[in-house]
Motif scaffolding. Structure first.
Motif, PDB file in Angstrom:
ATOM      1  N   LEU A 257       0.814  -1.222   0.085  1.00 53.66           N
ATOM      2  CA  LEU A 257      -0.154  -0.060   0.048  1.00 53.66           C
ATOM      3  C   LEU A 257       0.830   1.148   0.128  1.00 53.66           C
ATOM      4  O   LEU A 257       0.351   2.106  -0.738  1.00 53.66           O
ATOM      5  N   GLY A 258       2.030   1.238   0.694  1.00 51.76           N
ATOM      6  CA  GLY A 258       2.791   2.201   0.587  1.00 51.76           C
ATOM      7  C   GLY A 258       3.355   2.551  -0.568  1.00 51.76           C
ATOM      8  O   GLY A 258       3.785   3.571  -1.164  1.00 51.76           O
ATOM      9  N   TRP A 259       3.866   1.513  -1.348  1.00 52.47           N
ATOM     10  CA  TRP A 259       4.462   1.617  -2.536  1.00 52.47           C
ATOM     11  C   TRP A 259       3.516   2.329  -3.529  1.00 52.47           C
ATOM     12  O   TRP A 259       3.807   3.096  -4.337  1.00 52.47           O
ATOM     13  N   LEU A 260       2.157   1.980  -3.467  1.00 50.88           N
ATOM     14  CA  LEU A 260       1.191   2.602  -4.428  1.00 50.88           C
ATOM     15  C   LEU A 260       1.356   3.799  -4.163  1.00 50.88           C
ATOM     16  O   LEU A 260       0.937   4.844  -5.052  1.00 50.88           O
ATOM     17  N   ARG A 261       1.031   4.454  -2.756  1.00 45.01           N
ATOM     18  CA  ARG A 261       1.045   5.683  -2.563  1.00 45.01           C
ATOM     19  C   ARG A 261       2.453   6.423  -3.034  1.00 45.01           C
ATOM     20  O   ARG A 261       2.395   7.837  -3.569  1.00 45.01           O
ATOM     21  N   ARG A 262       3.581   5.865  -2.819  1.00 42.83           N
ATOM     22  CA  ARG A 262       4.707   6.737  -3.200  1.00 42.83           C
ATOM     23  C   ARG A 262       4.724   6.702  -4.796  1.00 42.83           C
ATOM     24  O   ARG A 262       5.293   7.750  -5.441  1.00 42.83           O
ATOM     25  N   ARG A 263       4.403   5.755  -5.371  1.00 43.48           N
ATOM     26  CA  ARG A 263       4.328   5.668  -6.810  1.00 43.48           C
ATOM     27  C   ARG A 263       3.314   6.872  -7.499  1.00 43.48           C
ATOM     28  O   ARG A 263       3.586   7.301  -8.471  1.00 43.48           O
ATOM     29  N   THR A 264       2.170   7.099  -6.782  1.00 37.37           N
ATOM     30  CA  THR A 264       1.082   7.803  -7.489  1.00 37.37           C
ATOM     31  C   THR A 264       1.016   9.263  -6.767  1.00 37.37           C
ATOM     32  O   THR A 264       0.352   9.937  -7.429  1.00 37.37           O
ATOM     33  N   GLY A 265       1.647   9.093  -5.910  1.00 39.00           N
ATOM     34  CA  GLY A 265       1.619  10.480  -4.892  1.00 39.00           C
ATOM     35  C   GLY A 265      -0.074  10.858  -4.485  1.00 39.00           C
ATOM     36  O   GLY A 265      -0.323  11.907  -4.127  1.00 39.00           O
ATOM     37  N   SER A 266      -0.769   9.735  -4.362  1.00 38.58           N
ATOM     38  CA  SER A 266      -2.226   9.870  -3.910  1.00 38.58           C
ATOM     39  C   SER A 266      -2.546   8.310  -3.211  1.00 38.58           C
ATOM     40  O   SER A 266      -1.988   7.609  -3.256  1.00 38.58           O
ATOM     41  N   VAL A 267      -3.465   8.908  -2.316  1.00 34.12           N
ATOM     42  CA  VAL A 267      -4.040   7.803  -1.256  1.00 34.12           C
ATOM     43  C   VAL A 267      -5.044   6.913  -1.911  1.00 34.12           C
ATOM     44  O   VAL A 267      -5.563   6.153  -1.629  1.00 34.12           O
ATOM     45  N   THR A 268      -5.288   7.302  -3.123  1.00 33.20           N
ATOM     46  CA  THR A 268      -6.848   6.870  -3.977  1.00 33.20           C
ATOM     47  C   THR A 268      -6.085   5.419  -4.200  1.00 33.20           C
ATOM     48  O   THR A 268      -6.902   4.566  -4.052  1.00 33.20           O
ATOM     49  N   ALA A 269      -4.957   5.160  -4.778  1.00 36.94           N
ATOM     50  CA  ALA A 269      -4.648   4.054  -5.278  1.00 36.94           C
ATOM     51  C   ALA A 269      -4.474   3.119  -4.235  1.00 36.94           C
ATOM     52  O   ALA A 269      -5.049   1.923  -4.253  1.00 36.94           O
ATOM     53  N   PRO A 270      -3.926   3.101  -3.082  1.00 33.50           N
ATOM     54  CA  PRO A 270      -3.906   2.322  -2.011  1.00 33.50           C
ATOM     55  C   PRO A 270      -5.123   2.168  -1.275  1.00 33.50           C
ATOM     56  O   PRO A 270      -5.494   1.061  -0.870  1.00 33.50           O
ATOM     57  N   ALA A 271      -6.113   3.029  -1.330  1.00 37.22           N
ATOM     58  CA  ALA A 271      -7.426   2.908  -0.614  1.00 37.22           C
ATOM     59  C   ALA A 271      -8.272   2.094  -1.460  1.00 37.22           C
ATOM     60  O   ALA A 271      -9.018   0.944  -1.045  1.00 37.22           O
ATOM     61  N   LEU A 272      -8.200   1.996  -2.933  1.00 35.79           N
ATOM     62  CA  LEU A 272      -8.806   0.974  -3.934  1.00 35.79           C
ATOM     63  C   LEU A 272      -8.337  -0.121  -3.739  1.00 35.79           C
ATOM     64  O   LEU A 272      -9.232  -1.153  -3.610  1.00 35.79           O
ATOM     65  N   LEU A 273      -7.323  -0.487  -3.557  1.00 40.66           N
ATOM     66  CA  LEU A 273      -6.442  -1.706  -3.324  1.00 40.66           C
ATOM     67  C   LEU A 273      -7.199  -2.392  -1.902  1.00 40.66           C
ATOM     68  O   LEU A 273      -7.444  -3.583  -1.583  1.00 40.66           O
TER      69      LEU A 273
END
Length: 211
Positions: free
Chosen positions: A172-188
């Motif tokens: 989840l942290g990788w997704l946030r760092r990759r996208t600069g958004s909490v939306t990606a980890p939240a959806l996962l």
């Protein structure tokens, strides 16, 4: 750069909340959901988190990740031996209806609350203080430790729960760092938790096919 005392406080406060303060309140599931969401919102404000919900990149990455998780649950339900194991899993929302548990308490009490605390706020603080590599490890470990009391309350193995949720925290942290958004980890996160609640119910509806 974040200061060390601020970062230490940002680590300790959620752990105290999840493992001592919230359990001590003796709330039911609805009260816990409201309390967690309120705490998460106050935490973001206090530590100046920036979720960046309206991110096209975050949505794309999150949608793909969630789709892969949904496909994984679909495959699991299609395999008789795995479907049988899902059939035997206990419900985790016994105080409320399945619909309320999946539509309200998972997205708000768990996903919103944890993503606002950890990926929106704590991970960036840790990255700014310790660098992204060590910050990723510390953030994931703190996320794992957040689950000590919930694991005990559910009768789960605490070390296994810490390890599993810490591993999830890395992704989840990788997704946030990759996208600069909490939306990606939240959806996962939503796909994993909602799928974990829906799949056993579907398995019971489908029954267990003979091998």
């Amino acid at each position: 750069m974040s200061t060390a005392p601020e970062t230490v406080a940002a680590i300790g406060i959620p752990l105290a909340w999840s493992n001592w303060v919230l359990p001590g309140l003796g709330l039911g599931v609805r009260g816990r959901t409201a309390a967690n969401a309120g705490f998460a919102t106050a935490y973001v404000v206090a530590f100046r988190g920036a979720p960046n919900w309206c991110s096209a990149k975050g949505f794309r990455y999150g949608a793909v990740s969630a789709s892969l998780v949904a496909a994984g649950y679909g495959v699991a339900l299609a395999i008789p031996s795995v479907r049988k194991r899902l059939h035997e899993l206990d419900d985790r929302g016994p105080e409320v209806s399945s619909a309320e548990w999946i539509a309200v308490h998972i997205p708000i009490g768990t996903v919103y609350s944890e993503e606002m605390i950890f990926r929106t706020t704590l991970d960036p603080l840790l990255d700014n203080t310790f660098g992204s590599r060590l910050g990723s490890v510390l953030g994931a470990l703190t996320f794992g430790l957040w689950h000590i009391h919930p694991a005990r309350a559910a009768g789960d193995s605490v070390p296994v729960a810490i390890a599993a949720t810490a591993a999830g925290g890395v992704a989840l942290g990788w997704l946030r760092r990759r996208t600069g958004s909490v939306t990606a980890p939240a959806l996962l996160h939503l796909a994993i938790n909602a799928g974990g609640a829906i799949a056993p119910r579907l398995a019971r509806l489908l029954g267990t096919a003979r091998p």
